[in-house]
Scaffold this motif. Structure first.
Motif, mmCIF file in Angstrom:
data_model
loop_
_atom_site.group_PDB
_atom_site.id
_atom_site.type_symbol
_atom_site.label_atom_id
_atom_site.label_comp_id
_atom_site.label_asym_id
_atom_site.label_seq_id
_atom_site.Cartn_x
_atom_site.Cartn_y
_atom_site.Cartn_z
ATOM 1 N N LEU A 39 0.823 -1.213 0.000
ATOM 2 C CA LEU A 39 0.000 0.000 0.000
ATOM 3 C C LEU A 39 0.855 1.262 0.000
ATOM 4 N N HIS A 40 1.914 1.268 0.798
ATOM 5 C CA HIS A 40 2.782 2.451 0.843
ATOM 6 C C HIS A 40 3.546 2.633 -0.472
ATOM 7 N N ALA A 42 2.355 1.994 -3.349
ATOM 8 C CA ALA A 42 1.388 2.491 -4.331
ATOM 9 C C ALA A 42 1.107 3.986 -4.167
ATOM 10 N N LEU A 43 1.574 4.593 -3.095
ATOM 11 C CA LEU A 43 1.313 6.018 -2.870
ATOM 12 C C LEU A 43 1.853 6.902 -3.991
ATOM 13 N N VAL A 46 -0.565 6.810 -6.818
ATOM 14 C CA VAL A 46 -1.764 7.564 -6.439
ATOM 15 C C VAL A 46 -1.511 9.060 -6.584
ATOM 16 N N VAL A 69 -4.637 -2.981 -5.594
ATOM 17 C CA VAL A 69 -4.761 -1.777 -4.769
ATOM 18 C C VAL A 69 -5.795 -0.866 -5.422
ATOM 19 N N SER A 70 -6.881 -0.580 -4.693
ATOM 20 C CA SER A 70 -7.893 0.371 -5.142
ATOM 21 C C SER A 70 -7.823 1.590 -4.236
ATOM 22 N N VAL A 71 -8.098 2.770 -4.820
ATOM 23 C CA VAL A 71 -7.912 4.011 -4.074
ATOM 24 C C VAL A 71 -9.088 4.956 -4.292
ATOM 25 N N TYR A 72 -9.416 5.687 -3.235
ATOM 26 C CA TYR A 72 -10.420 6.748 -3.266
ATOM 27 C C TYR A 72 -9.743 7.976 -2.677
ATOM 28 N N ARG A 79 -6.102 9.939 1.196
ATOM 29 C CA ARG A 79 -6.254 8.740 0.382
ATOM 30 C C ARG A 79 -6.804 7.596 1.207
ATOM 31 N N MET A 81 -7.162 3.759 0.913
ATOM 32 C CA MET A 81 -6.548 2.722 0.088
ATOM 33 C C MET A 81 -6.962 1.341 0.577
#
Length: 135
Positions: A39-40, A42-43, A46, A69-72, A79, A81
């Motif tokens: 997750l980190h 993928a920042l 994003v 990894v999906s993000v809003y 974020r 995540m």
């Protein structure tokens, strides 16, 4: 089938303010650390995508093996995540929208300092209930 899901809220300053393992799969300490690492990592993706689109839900932005990894991204660039192995895009979008509403309620609390860790057990319970409902 056991599902894997790790949910994290990252502030605009790249500081994690909430983390939860919300999947039904057997939890291992190594897996939790690996999920956080994915997750980190993928920042960066994003951050690049957030400025190129006006959409809040960025869908699947990164993959690692069978995990997605999906993000809003909120209007304040916080974020939300989710690392998951499901293909239920509508459920994931609904999960993000309802967690965003919960996050706004936390922000409206005069005792909460924006950008600080969310320690509310009520918030945690609600997020886990939404994960069971939608993921």
């Amino acid at each position: 089938m056991a599902s894997t899901a790790c949910f994290i809220i990252v502030s605009r300053n790249d500081i994690p303010i909430y983390e939860a393992e919300v999947g039904s799969a057997v939890k291992k300490e190594d897996a939790a650390q690996q999920h956080q690492f994915i997750l980190h990592a993928a920042l960066d993706v994003v951050q690049d995508l957030a400025w190129t689109t006006s959409a809040m839900f960025l869908k699947a932005i990164d993959r690692f093996n069978d995990l997605v990894v999906s993000v809003y991204v909120t209007a304040g660039h916080t974020r939300l995540m989710l690392l998951h192995d499901s293909r239920n895009e509508d459920g994931i979008k609904s999960f993000f929208q309802e967690v965003h509403e919960l996050y706004i309620k936390v922000l409206l609390n005069p005792l909460y300092l924006p950008g600080s860790r969310i320690t509310s057990s009520h918030f945690d319970t609600k997020v886990r209930a939404l994960a069971r409902k939608y993921l």
